[in-house]
Design a protein around this motif. Structure first.
Motif, PDB file in Angstrom:
ATOM      1  N   THR A 198      40.816  46.861  42.960  1.00 54.27           N
ATOM      2  CA  THR A 198      40.436  46.227  41.689  1.00 54.27           C
ATOM      3  C   THR A 198      41.426  45.233  41.231  1.00 54.27           C
ATOM      4  N   GLN A 199      41.185  44.111  40.781  1.00 56.12           N
ATOM      5  CA  GLN A 199      41.964  42.924  40.522  1.00 56.12           C
ATOM      6  C   GLN A 199      41.787  42.668  39.051  1.00 56.12           C
ATOM      7  N   THR A 200      42.936  42.787  38.297  1.00 55.01           N
ATOM      8  CA  THR A 200      42.947  42.446  36.876  1.00 55.01           C
ATOM      9  C   THR A 200      43.794  41.263  36.674  1.00 55.01           C
ATOM     10  N   SER A 201      43.160  40.387  35.759  1.00 52.99           N
ATOM     11  CA  SER A 201      43.933  39.185  35.483  1.00 52.99           C
ATOM     12  C   SER A 201      43.950  38.668  34.052  1.00 52.99           C
ATOM     13  N   ALA A 218      42.786  36.791  48.674  1.00 49.07           N
ATOM     14  CA  ALA A 218      42.048  37.821  48.949  1.00 49.07           C
ATOM     15  C   ALA A 218      40.774  37.961  48.106  1.00 49.07           C
ATOM     16  N   GLY A 219      39.582  38.245  48.617  1.00 49.76           N
ATOM     17  CA  GLY A 219      38.360  38.396  48.054  1.00 49.76           C
ATOM     18  C   GLY A 219      37.641  36.967  47.997  1.00 49.76           C
ATOM     19  N   GLY A 220      37.959  36.038  48.517  1.00 50.88           N
ATOM     20  CA  GLY A 220      37.534  34.965  49.108  1.00 50.88           C
ATOM     21  C   GLY A 220      37.259  33.999  47.680  1.00 50.88           C
ATOM     22  N   GLY A 221      38.380  33.962  46.560  1.00 44.87           N
ATOM     23  CA  GLY A 221      38.533  33.200  45.664  1.00 44.87           C
ATOM     24  C   GLY A 221      39.646  32.646  45.160  1.00 44.87           C
ATOM     25  N   MET A 222      39.754  32.124  44.256  1.00 46.25           N
ATOM     26  CA  MET A 222      41.106  31.837  43.520  1.00 46.25           C
ATOM     27  C   MET A 222      41.136  32.388  42.127  1.00 46.25           C
ATOM     28  N   ALA A 223      41.774  33.484  42.118  1.00 41.47           N
ATOM     29  CA  ALA A 223      41.949  34.497  40.931  1.00 41.47           C
ATOM     30  C   ALA A 223      42.581  33.659  39.590  1.00 41.47           C
ATOM     31  N   SER A 248      36.017  43.572  41.219  1.00 41.77           N
ATOM     32  CA  SER A 248      36.393  44.246  42.415  1.00 41.77           C
ATOM     33  C   SER A 248      36.529  43.147  43.581  1.00 41.77           C
ATOM     34  N   ILE A 249      37.263  43.262  44.594  1.00 42.85           N
ATOM     35  CA  ILE A 249      37.372  42.392  45.542  1.00 42.85           C
ATOM     36  C   ILE A 249      37.580  43.278  46.866  1.00 42.85           C
ATOM     37  N   SER A 250      36.995  42.617  48.004  1.00 45.61           N
ATOM     38  CA  SER A 250      37.066  43.135  49.399  1.00 45.61           C
ATOM     39  C   SER A 250      37.470  42.071  50.188  1.00 45.61           C
ATOM     40  N   TRP A 251      38.017  42.461  51.551  1.00 48.14           N
ATOM     41  CA  TRP A 251      38.358  41.535  52.570  1.00 48.14           C
ATOM     42  C   TRP A 251      38.435  42.441  53.809  1.00 48.14           C
ATOM     43  N   LEU A 275      49.347  32.861  34.300  1.00 51.54           N
ATOM     44  CA  LEU A 275      48.078  33.930  34.508  1.00 51.54           C
ATOM     45  C   LEU A 275      48.805  34.836  35.479  1.00 51.54           C
ATOM     46  N   ARG A 276      48.662  36.306  35.006  1.00 50.79           N
ATOM     47  CA  ARG A 276      49.051  37.375  35.852  1.00 50.79           C
ATOM     48  C   ARG A 276      47.705  38.128  36.442  1.00 50.79           C
ATOM     49  N   VAL A 277      47.985  38.046  37.830  1.00 52.78           N
ATOM     50  CA  VAL A 277      46.681  38.740  38.606  1.00 52.78           C
ATOM     51  C   VAL A 277      47.393  39.963  39.255  1.00 52.78           C
ATOM     52  N   GLU A 278      46.845  41.324  39.218  1.00 53.18           N
ATOM     53  CA  GLU A 278      47.441  42.297  39.619  1.00 53.18           C
ATOM     54  C   GLU A 278      46.247  43.035  40.408  1.00 53.18           C
ATOM     55  N   ALA A 279      46.499  43.611  41.436  1.00 49.16           N
ATOM     56  CA  ALA A 279      45.595  44.291  42.546  1.00 49.16           C
ATOM     57  C   ALA A 279      45.883  45.670  42.684  1.00 49.16           C
ATOM     58  N   ALA A 280      45.181  46.480  42.936  1.00 43.06           N
ATOM     59  CA  ALA A 280      45.527  47.927  43.461  1.00 43.06           C
ATOM     60  C   ALA A 280      44.187  48.794  43.900  1.00 43.06           C
ATOM     61  N   ASP A 281      44.718  49.459  44.955  1.00 43.74           N
ATOM     62  CA  ASP A 281      43.600  50.273  45.485  1.00 43.74           C
ATOM     63  C   ASP A 281      43.751  51.689  45.378  1.00 43.74           C
TER      64      ASP A 281
END
Length: 284
Positions: free
Chosen positions: A104-107, A62-67, A17-20, A123-129
């Motif tokens: 919610t972020q999935t990788s 987004a989320g303060g990191g490097m997914a 879970s990420i937030s910004w 690497l594939r990272v997908e985000a959805a709210d």
């Protein structure tokens, strides 16, 4: 240790879970050089919360990191971090990124290509709210010494440069301390900060983050081609072909066509050495 391709690609997605907040977006934009002229209304849309617009490249931090680093901790992947290079990046946005939110972020590792002396992990990272998909990011990580396992080489991704002069050219100066500011958005790789670590990697001084250059290039297209409308961007893909030393000037050359901008980025002070190649922004 060789990569276990079947284990890496077959592993279930990792979910976080990420937030910004708006200040995270503002800090990211400042790290790209936005707001250099604090009286320019075109720059204030990147820096003031009452009119804030979000560059799609914000998805990379987004989320303060490097997914993308999640790919190096995936099952079947055990590599030396000093042998890892960020080779390419693509961001696709499914709708405008809000200036604040939770998602919610999935990788997951979607491919491992065999380049002979190296492997390329995708690497594939997908985000959805709560309202649905937000973005999809594909990161290509070049892993030196991990190739030769008999796998597929994968696509080349190379683009021919248009056989004509660019339609637009823009110079974008960077500052000596820009890597230190950009790292506050979540890229804590020491290659970009302590001089002694950069020296271990063979550099005279810390280098600028490739994703910072990527964001600068996208901002240039938005400002010069799309009249500042970040919500017109659909995707931005690039290949990292060289390093940038903070303080150098980036020259962005753009070739436009309906719904598409092809561009290159070079370092002016080093005889226009390539920095970003095979770069395309698709837009409405």
């Amino acid at each position: 240790m060789p990569i276990d391709v079947a284990a890496a690609v077959g592993a279930p997605p990792a979910e976080t879970s990420i937030s910004w907040q708006h200040k995270d977006v503002q800090l990211y934009h400042l790290g790209l050089g936005a707001g250099t002229d604090p009286l320019d209304p075109a720059e204030l849309r990147y820096t003031l919360e009452d009119r804030l617009t979000v560059l799609p490249s914000f998805a990379t931090v987004a989320g303060g990191g490097m997914a993308m680093m999640d790919g190096l901790s995936a099952p079947g992947v055990d590599v030396d971090l000093m042998a890892v290079l960020h080779a390419g990046q693509r961001v696709e946005v499914h709708r405008p990124i809000p200036s604040g939110g939770t998602a919610t972020q999935t990788s997951r590792v979607v491919a491992v290509h065999d380049k002979g002396k190296a492997a390329v992990l995708v690497l594939r990272v997908e985000a959805a709210d709560a309202d649905g998909p937000l973005w999809t990011c594909d990161s290509e990580l070049y892993l030196r010494g991990e190739g030769g396992f008999g796998g597929d080489r994968g696509p080349s991704g190379r683009l021919e440069r248009p056989d004509r002069a660019p339609d637009l050219t823009a110079d974008r100066p960077t500052t000596p301390g820009q890597a230190l500011l950009y790292r506050l958005s979540g890229d804590w790789n020491p290659l970009h900060s302590p001089p002694e670590f950069a020296a271990l990697a063979g550099f005279d001084r810390p280098i600028l983050q490739g994703l910072c250059t990527y964001g600068i290039a996208l901002k240039t297209v938005v400002d010069r081609v799309l009249d500042g409308a970040t919500d017109r961007v659909r995707s931005c893909a690039t290949r990292f072909s060289g390093v940038v030393v903070p303080g150098e000037t980036l020259r962005v050359r753009m070739w436009t066509s309906p719904g598409r901008v092809q561009l290159t980025v070079t370092a002016v002070e080093r005889d226009d050495a390539d920095v970003l190649t095979d770069t395309v922004v698709e837009h409405d």
